[in-house]
Design an enzyme around this catalytic site. Structure first.
Site, PDB file in Angstrom:
ATOM      1  N   CYS A 179     121.657  20.809  -4.863  1.00 25.80           N
ATOM      2  CA  CYS A 179     120.701  19.702  -4.710  1.00 25.80           C
ATOM      3  C   CYS A 179     120.827  18.883  -3.438  1.00 25.80           C
ATOM      4  O   CYS A 179     119.818  18.540  -2.827  1.00 25.80           O
ATOM      5  CB  CYS A 179     120.816  18.771  -5.907  1.00 25.80           C
ATOM      6  SG  CYS A 179     120.410  19.647  -7.410  1.00 25.80           S
TER       7      CYS A 179
HETATM    8  C1  UGA Z   1     124.405  15.933  -7.784  1.00 28.90           C
HETATM    9  C2  UGA Z   1     124.304  14.449  -8.184  1.00 28.90           C
HETATM   10  O1  UGA Z   1     125.620  13.892  -8.327  1.00 28.90           O
HETATM   11  C3  UGA Z   1     123.521  14.285  -9.489  1.00 28.90           C
HETATM   12  O2  UGA Z   1     123.363  12.896  -9.799  1.00 28.90           O
HETATM   13  C4  UGA Z   1     122.146  14.938  -9.334  1.00 28.90           C
HETATM   14  O3  UGA Z   1     121.397  14.854 -10.531  1.00 28.90           O
HETATM   15  C5  UGA Z   1     122.340  16.396  -8.968  1.00 28.90           C
HETATM   16  O4  UGA Z   1     123.090  16.497  -7.724  1.00 28.90           O
HETATM   17  C6  UGA Z   1     120.992  17.026  -8.832  1.00 28.90           C
HETATM   18  O5  UGA Z   1     120.155  16.526  -8.080  1.00 28.90           O
HETATM   19  O6  UGA Z   1     120.726  17.985  -9.562  1.00 28.90           O
HETATM   20  P1  UGA Z   1     125.984  17.987  -8.517  1.00 28.90           P
HETATM   21  O7  UGA Z   1     125.341  18.729  -7.387  1.00 28.90           O
HETATM   22  O8  UGA Z   1     126.069  18.642  -9.837  1.00 28.90           O
HETATM   23  O9  UGA Z   1     125.198  16.587  -8.771  1.00 28.90           O
HETATM   24  O10 UGA Z   1     127.459  17.668  -8.061  1.00 28.90           O
HETATM   25  P2  UGA Z   1     128.320  16.387  -7.636  1.00 28.90           P
HETATM   26  O11 UGA Z   1     129.344  16.156  -8.655  1.00 28.90           O
HETATM   27  O12 UGA Z   1     127.479  15.266  -7.220  1.00 28.90           O
HETATM   28  O13 UGA Z   1     129.080  16.960  -6.345  1.00 28.90           O
HETATM   29  C7  UGA Z   1     128.351  17.428  -5.209  1.00 28.90           C
HETATM   30  C8  UGA Z   1     129.306  17.847  -4.111  1.00 28.90           C
HETATM   31  O14 UGA Z   1     129.892  16.716  -3.493  1.00 28.90           O
HETATM   32  C9  UGA Z   1     130.482  18.729  -4.547  1.00 28.90           C
HETATM   33  O15 UGA Z   1     130.646  19.753  -3.589  1.00 28.90           O
HETATM   34  C10 UGA Z   1     131.667  17.794  -4.554  1.00 28.90           C
HETATM   35  O16 UGA Z   1     132.878  18.456  -4.300  1.00 28.90           O
HETATM   36  C11 UGA Z   1     131.302  16.872  -3.389  1.00 28.90           C
HETATM   37  N1  UGA Z   1     131.921  15.515  -3.473  1.00 28.90           N
HETATM   38  C12 UGA Z   1     131.601  14.683  -4.490  1.00 28.90           C
HETATM   39  C13 UGA Z   1     132.784  15.107  -2.466  1.00 28.90           C
HETATM   40  O17 UGA Z   1     133.079  15.856  -1.511  1.00 28.90           O
HETATM   41  N2  UGA Z   1     133.289  13.839  -2.524  1.00 28.90           N
HETATM   42  C14 UGA Z   1     132.995  12.978  -3.522  1.00 28.90           C
HETATM   43  O18 UGA Z   1     133.491  11.833  -3.486  1.00 28.90           O
HETATM   44  C15 UGA Z   1     132.134  13.405  -4.527  1.00 28.90           C
END
Ligand code: UGA
Length: 426
Positions: free
Chosen positions: A266
């Site tokens: 996303c």
């Molecule tokens: C993300 C959003 O968090 C959701 O709210 C949204 O609904 C979703 O996209 C979507 O649009 O479908 P998601 O892609 O499942 O959710 O994953 P996240 O947990 O947000 O992590 C995304 C990426 O960011 C991962 O690669 C994670 O490792 C990275 N991340 C996350 C970081 O590098 N640092 C952080 O502090 C948090």
């Protein structure tokens, strides 16, 4: 309430099972016969904690089923969610072919259907899409008028992979974009049993809330990574900086974990789409373009650290631990391990990888690298170990001996020490 959901991908299935858990009667529609059959036997086509058990439960209790029959599903429901995919085009804009198709199919059924019916867009769509493309296709196919003969809403989904069902059942907020009150009332009714604030607003606003939320989350991560790269040079642990910053309620500690960057289906798609829309409207989106750029550069920063510690990687065996875009997932879409492996290949390294869940998916992209049977085996074969995903099983310091370890996910933050360790931004 009786609900039909068109599209049983990630969002559609979690929404359907979630609403059935809350006591509603749900029919999920998909054109993929095999998928429909699988769901109806209680097997979830995707891995998501709690989804399988709850799917089996609501099927057994008779509140959930999947079907290929869109006509029957819509005719026998009061609210229809559209949760089909919106893939990216080359220029970053989103492809609306599935949205158009679903809207026309729903419109064809509404032509015959009596009584008030509300169509709700759940797919992530650029502001203006629901009241433009979806409404137009529904009206043309049904010969009816939105607002007068049927209702129209946009209800964005904020769930996260790995926590999808839990996130659906316990959201921070529910946003309902409504064409008018009569459209919004039944949708607000669906969320009555939820302990979350419900914001009712205009459709375009709801569409933008979804994009702006994902864009800010991606921005927070790129921001802390940029700060993190500077911290590293100054000998400062970025996690301490983020902790101090996060105590300010206006900033919050969430999404300030620096490292290899963000992946997943996303963030890139949504940030690129809003940049493309901005450009189309003559608005520069330089900040968001930089958010993407910082993210693209982060794997290169990790590689430079490895080279700084071990010299050229050419001809050396490098282990990449973690292929999924985040732990507890087998999803490799936009995973930061992909550009990392590409860069290592370009530099002539021998690559051995390991991931507890995502290796089969990665084999499609990189059939010619070595896939180890365990983290231990991968580490054993390598001169340098790069940690790309923070899986729990990689947190055992015993695994690494005195190998050079460059950690892209700060997995040893609870004080465990390795002999030959380098953190990306700490
Ligand atoms: C993300 C959003 O968090 C959701 O709210 C949204 O609904 C979703 O996209 C979507 O649009 O479908 P998601 O892609 O499942 O959710 O994953 P996240 O947990 O947000 O992590 C995304 C990426 O960011 C991962 O690669 C994670 O490792 C990275 N991340 C996350 C970081 O590098 N640092 C952080 O502090 C948090």
């Amino acid at each position: 309430m009786k609900i039909s959901i068109v599209g049983t991908g990630y969002v559609g299935l979690c929404t359907g099972v979630g609403l059935a858990v809350k006591g509603h009667n749900v029919t999920c529609v998909d054109i993929d016969k095999e998928k429909v059959e699988k769901i109806n036997t209680g097997k979830s086509p995707i891995y998501e904690p709690g989804l399988g058990e709850n799917l089996a439960r609501v099927l057994k209790e008779g509140r959930f089923r999947a079907t290929g029959d869109i006509k029957g599903a819509i005719t026998n429901s009061d609210v229809t969610f559209i949760s089909v995919g919106t893939p990216s085009r080359e220029d970053g804009s989103i492809d609306l072919k599935y949205i158009k198709q679903a809207s026309r199919n729903i419109g064809n059924v509404l032509r015959e259907k009596q009584g008030w019916h509300v169509v709700v867009v759940k797919s992530t769509v650029i502001p203006g899409t629901t009241e433009g493309v979806v409404k137009k296709n529904l009206e043309e196919a049904s010969g009816k008028k939105a607002g007068k003969d049927f209702g129209l809403c946009m209800n964005p989904e904020f769930l996260r992979e790995g926590k999808a069902l839990e996130g659906f059942l316990n959201p921070d907020r529910v946003v309902i974009g409504e064409l008018d009150k009569k459209s919004g009332d039944p949708v607000a009714g669906l969320y009555e049993g939820f302990r979350a604030p419900v914001m009712r607003t205009g459709i375009k606003t709801a569409e933008m809330i979804k994009y702006a939320s994902n864009a800010l989350l991606a921005t927070k991560i790129s921001f802390i990574n940029e700060i993190g790269n500077i911290c590293k040079k100054l000998g400062i642990d970025t996690y301490d900086v983020a902790k101090g910053m996060g105590m300010d309620k206006r900033i919050s500690p969430q999404f300030l974990q620096s490292g290899l960057g963000w992946g997943g289906s996303c963030f890139l798609k949504d940030v690129a789409a809003i940049v493309a829309k901005g450009k189309e409207l003559g608005c520069m989106a330089g900040l968001l373009e930089s958010v993407i750029k910082v993210n693209e550069e982060q794997p290169g920063v990790l590689l430079k650290l490895a080279e700084g510690k071990a010299g050229s990687v050419q001809g050396k065996t490098i282990a990449v631990l973690g292929l999924a875009f985040k732990p507890d997932s087998d999803d490799i879409r936009e995973s930061r391990s992909i550009p990392l492996i590409k860069a290592l290949r370009k530099k002539g390294a021998n690559i051995v990888v390991y991931d507890p869940k995502a290796m089969e998916n990665m084999k499609v992209f990189f059939p010619d690298i070595e896939y180890a049977g365990s983290a231990k085996e991968a580490v054993g074969k390598a001169e340098i170990v790069l940690i790309a995903t923070g899986w729990e099983e990689f947190k055992d310091p015993e695994l690494y001996g005195n190998k050079i370890v460059i950690d892209g996910r700060n997995i040893f933050k609870d004080g465990k020490k390795l002999d030959n360790y380098e953190g990306l931004c700490w």
